[in-house]
Enzyme design. Structure first.
Site, PDB file in Angstrom:
ATOM      1  CG  HIS A 236      -0.254   0.383   2.497  1.00  0.00           C
ATOM      2  ND1 HIS A 236       0.383  -0.538   3.270  1.00  0.00           N
ATOM      3  CD2 HIS A 236      -0.099   1.577   3.140  1.00  0.00           C
ATOM      4  CE1 HIS A 236       0.893   0.040   4.331  1.00  0.00           C
ATOM      5  NE2 HIS A 236       0.628   1.331   4.281  1.00  0.00           N
TER       6      HIS A 236
HETATM    7  C1  UD1 Z   1      -2.176   6.032   5.193  1.00  0.00           C
HETATM    8  C2  UD1 Z   1      -0.898   6.606   5.826  1.00  0.00           C
HETATM    9  C3  UD1 Z   1       0.192   5.557   5.820  1.00  0.00           C
HETATM   10  C4  UD1 Z   1      -0.289   4.277   6.487  1.00  0.00           C
HETATM   11  C5  UD1 Z   1      -1.590   3.811   5.851  1.00  0.00           C
HETATM   12  C6  UD1 Z   1      -2.140   2.643   6.638  1.00  0.00           C
HETATM   13  C7  UD1 Z   1      -0.560   9.022   5.471  1.00  0.00           C
HETATM   14  C8  UD1 Z   1       0.187  10.036   4.708  1.00  0.00           C
HETATM   15  N1  UD1 Z   1      -0.416   7.756   5.055  1.00  0.00           N
HETATM   16  O1  UD1 Z   1      -1.867   5.721   3.849  1.00  0.00           O
HETATM   17  O2  UD1 Z   1       1.306   6.036   6.550  1.00  0.00           O
HETATM   18  O3  UD1 Z   1       0.708   3.284   6.327  1.00  0.00           O
HETATM   19  O4  UD1 Z   1      -2.554   4.868   5.914  1.00  0.00           O
HETATM   20  O5  UD1 Z   1      -3.046   1.907   5.909  1.00  0.00           O
HETATM   21  O6  UD1 Z   1      -1.246   9.344   6.389  1.00  0.00           O
HETATM   22  N2  UD1 Z   1      -9.060   4.832   0.566  1.00  0.00           N
HETATM   23  C9  UD1 Z   1     -10.285   4.229   0.440  1.00  0.00           C
HETATM   24  N3  UD1 Z   1     -10.967   3.950   1.581  1.00  0.00           N
HETATM   25  C10 UD1 Z   1     -10.514   4.216   2.813  1.00  0.00           C
HETATM   26  C11 UD1 Z   1      -9.273   4.846   2.927  1.00  0.00           C
HETATM   27  C12 UD1 Z   1      -8.544   5.136   1.784  1.00  0.00           C
HETATM   28  O7  UD1 Z   1     -10.751   3.956  -0.653  1.00  0.00           O
HETATM   29  O8  UD1 Z   1     -11.203   3.910   3.811  1.00  0.00           O
HETATM   30  C13 UD1 Z   1      -8.275   5.113  -0.677  1.00  0.00           C
HETATM   31  C14 UD1 Z   1      -8.578   6.479  -1.264  1.00  0.00           C
HETATM   32  O9  UD1 Z   1      -8.517   6.354  -2.657  1.00  0.00           O
HETATM   33  C15 UD1 Z   1      -7.407   7.298  -0.774  1.00  0.00           C
HETATM   34  C16 UD1 Z   1      -6.276   6.294  -0.761  1.00  0.00           C
HETATM   35  O10 UD1 Z   1      -6.884   5.064  -0.365  1.00  0.00           O
HETATM   36  O11 UD1 Z   1      -7.127   8.405  -1.604  1.00  0.00           O
HETATM   37  C17 UD1 Z   1      -5.157   6.636   0.197  1.00  0.00           C
HETATM   38  O12 UD1 Z   1      -5.662   6.841   1.522  1.00  0.00           O
HETATM   39  P1  UD1 Z   1      -4.870   7.757   2.571  1.00  0.00           P
HETATM   40  O13 UD1 Z   1      -5.518   7.671   3.899  1.00  0.00           O
HETATM   41  O14 UD1 Z   1      -4.648   9.120   2.001  1.00  0.00           O
HETATM   42  O15 UD1 Z   1      -3.437   7.102   2.608  1.00  0.00           O
HETATM   43  P2  UD1 Z   1      -3.018   5.592   2.774  1.00  0.00           P
HETATM   44  O16 UD1 Z   1      -2.347   5.166   1.525  1.00  0.00           O
HETATM   45  O17 UD1 Z   1      -4.142   4.786   3.293  1.00  0.00           O
HETATM   46  N1  UDP Z   2      -4.140  -5.242   8.782  1.00  0.00           N
HETATM   47  C1  UDP Z   2      -5.437  -5.753   8.861  1.00  0.00           C
HETATM   48  N2  UDP Z   2      -6.036  -6.149   7.709  1.00  0.00           N
HETATM   49  C2  UDP Z   2      -5.425  -6.104   6.483  1.00  0.00           C
HETATM   50  C3  UDP Z   2      -4.098  -5.574   6.442  1.00  0.00           C
HETATM   51  C4  UDP Z   2      -3.502  -5.144   7.597  1.00  0.00           C
HETATM   52  O1  UDP Z   2      -6.019  -5.836   9.958  1.00  0.00           O
HETATM   53  O2  UDP Z   2      -6.045  -6.475   5.486  1.00  0.00           O
HETATM   54  C5  UDP Z   2      -3.485  -4.782  10.030  1.00  0.00           C
HETATM   55  C6  UDP Z   2      -2.154  -5.428  10.311  1.00  0.00           C
HETATM   56  O3  UDP Z   2      -2.337  -6.655  11.002  1.00  0.00           O
HETATM   57  C7  UDP Z   2      -1.455  -4.371  11.141  1.00  0.00           C
HETATM   58  C8  UDP Z   2      -1.971  -3.073  10.544  1.00  0.00           C
HETATM   59  O4  UDP Z   2      -3.177  -3.410   9.873  1.00  0.00           O
HETATM   60  O5  UDP Z   2      -1.849  -4.442  12.492  1.00  0.00           O
HETATM   61  C9  UDP Z   2      -0.982  -2.500   9.577  1.00  0.00           C
HETATM   62  O6  UDP Z   2      -1.585  -1.477   8.872  1.00  0.00           O
HETATM   63  P1  UDP Z   2      -1.102  -0.991   7.428  1.00  0.00           P
HETATM   64  O7  UDP Z   2      -0.313  -2.038   6.772  1.00  0.00           O
HETATM   65  O8  UDP Z   2      -2.307  -0.488   6.724  1.00  0.00           O
HETATM   66  O9  UDP Z   2      -0.230   0.305   7.782  1.00  0.00           O
HETATM   67  P2  UDP Z   2       1.261   0.567   8.296  1.00  0.00           P
HETATM   68  O10 UDP Z   2       1.527  -0.323   9.452  1.00  0.00           O
HETATM   69  O11 UDP Z   2       2.175   0.323   7.133  1.00  0.00           O
HETATM   70  O12 UDP Z   2       1.245   2.004   8.655  1.00  0.00           O
END
Ligand code: UD1
Ligand code: UDP
Length: 377
Positions: free
Chosen positions: A219
């Site tokens: 991601h």
């Molecule tokens: C965010 C965090 C990242 C973290 C990740 C965990 C920042 C800058 N990034 O990244 O550090 O590792 O969360 O998962 O804060 N979207 C959906 N549904 C949702 C949420 C997101 O469709 O419920 C899609 C949207 O298209 C959105 C994209 O995912 O634009 C990115 O979401 P965003 O929260 O901006 O960043 P993440 O990549 O999730």
């Molecule tokens: N996780 C989850 N379901 C998924 C993928 C991840 O519950 O489908 C959990 C995972 O076990 C961990 C956390 O989400 O506890 C990690 O989040 P993510 O990878 O989105 O973000 P990051 O840790 O890189 O910020």
């Protein structure tokens, strides 16, 4: 009574907050009162609500419903929303987790209003200033008066940056305080490991056999948004899937970019391959998938650590990692988004048994954090 406001927004923060919330309810109920603010950064049910239902976190007292957007727009809306809450209700401290835009927004809003900031997962550094997370965590560490580092490496990073003998004085008249609490995610993995094994059917539902599949997650923005990197990762996954099933719970960001950023031919091959793409799974399901995978391939911060907690080798699909202990102990290989390096690492780990030293504390980070908050704020 210490009254705190916990800021959550992204999936991993909801999960981390569950650990402290549980300890506060069970052991500190008369001494700490917690309210929860959800920024709404993650909003799909399988990225947010599922964790409240499954991990027993109270529903948020506030939800800003900020949703997705550019960094500036999203963070600005969060700061404005958190500021309103802090102006309307008194809190003794604000607690933020990790390094997302929700973390940054909470720290900025609180520090400006003289509310002490507590940063859980402080001191991590990738030293890659192009990462939004690196920018967020550095600013947040500097605005925080009480910092909880998860590892000795994180403590060392803060030491190098002068945090231990900082002259900073905060609005409460106190200096900065830094502690190694251990990793709060380890609390959860220990607490939920047995429950996950007993309660989930995710392996059966996806025709996965213990130790006969690899678990992958992708991601990180530099992987999803760059067609070359995304293609290179999927080429590797496709090749691995000829040898072993690949379970891939897909983050919505990646799902949305897959059709546009993946070569058409590769996309078609993917649809007919042994790569089992599923929507994001719940935490218990993820825990079960991690416990039973023969290997984990990921660009996630949290998933790297959970692989280590369950003694699963981890191929890190990033150019570097903050969790250097995993690599130092031979449990992780940095392969970036390079097909050859990912496949090479897969082959190294295929039959390797790990012998690991604990480096993420003893699973009591939440209790340490609660006690220190009472003593230090
Ligand atoms: C965010 C965090 C990242 C973290 C990740 C965990 C920042 C800058 N990034 O990244 O550090 O590792 O969360 O998962 O804060 N979207 C959906 N549904 C949702 C949420 C997101 O469709 O419920 C899609 C949207 O298209 C959105 C994209 O995912 O634009 C990115 O979401 P965003 O929260 O901006 O960043 P993440 O990549 O999730
Ligand atoms: N996780 C989850 N379901 C998924 C993928 C991840 O519950 O489908 C959990 C995972 O076990 C961990 C956390 O989400 O506890 C990690 O989040 P993510 O990878 O989105 O973000 P990051 O840790 O890189 O910020």
């Amino acid at each position: 009574m210490l009254k705190i406001l916990t800021i959550i927004g992204a999936r991993p923060q909801i999960i981390k907050a569950a650990a402290l919330s549980r300890v506060i309810r069970n052991g500190f109920a008369g001494r700490i009162m917690e309210k929860i603010l959800h920024t709404g950064q993650h909003y799909d049910s399988n990225m947010s609500q599922v964790f409240f239902d499954e991990l027993g976190i109270p529903q948020p007292d506030y939800n800003l419903h900020v949703g997705s957007g550019s960094h500036g727009e999203q963070t600005a809306k969060m700061i404005a929303g958190i500021e309103k809450v802090l102006q309307a209700e008194h809190f003794d401290a604000l607690v933020v987790y990790g390094d997302t835009n929700s973390t940054l927004a909470g720290a900025v809003a609180a520090c400006k209003l003289h509310v002490p900031v507590v940063h859980v997962e402080a001191g991590l550094r990738s030293f890659n200033m192009t990462m939004p997370e690196e920018q967020n965590r550095i600013v947040c560490d500097h605005l925080s008066s009480l910092l909880f580092a998860p590892t000795e490496t994180a403590m060392e990073n803060l030491r190098h940056e002068g945090f231990m003998d900082s002259k900073a004085v905060f609005a409460n008249g106190r200096g900065r305080q830094v502690y190694n609490s251990g990793d709060i995610m380890y609390d959860n993995s220990l607490y939920f490991a047995r429950i996950a094994a007993e309660k989930t059917t995710v392996l059966k539902d996806n025709a996965l056999e213990p130790d006969r599949y690899v678990l992958a997650t992708i991601h990180r923005d530099n992987n999803t948004d760059d067609p070359h990197r995304l293609t290179s990762i999927f080429k590797a996954l496709l090749q691995i899937s000829e040898d072993c099933a690949v379970a891939l719970p897909l983050h919505p960001r990646t799902a949305k970019l897959l059709e546009t950023n993946l070569e058409k031919e590769l996309h078609e091959m993917l649809l007919h391959s042994n790569v089992r793409i599923v929507p994001p799974v719940s935490f218990l399901e993820m825990t079960a998938l991690e416990q039973n995978a023969c290997m984990v391939l990921t660009d996630s911060g949290g998933v790297q650590k959970e692989a280590f907690f369950f003694a699963r080798p981890c191929v890190i699909m990033r150019p570097e990692t903050e969790w250097v202990e995993i690599v130092e102990q031979g449990a992780g290989i940095i392969a970036d988004a390079d097909s050859d390096r990912i496949i090479g690492a897969y082959n190294v780990f295929k039959n390797k048994k790990l012998n690991l030293k604990p480096v993420f504390g003893d699973g009591n980070a939440s209790t340490i954090i609660a006690e220190k908050m009472l003593a230090c704020i």
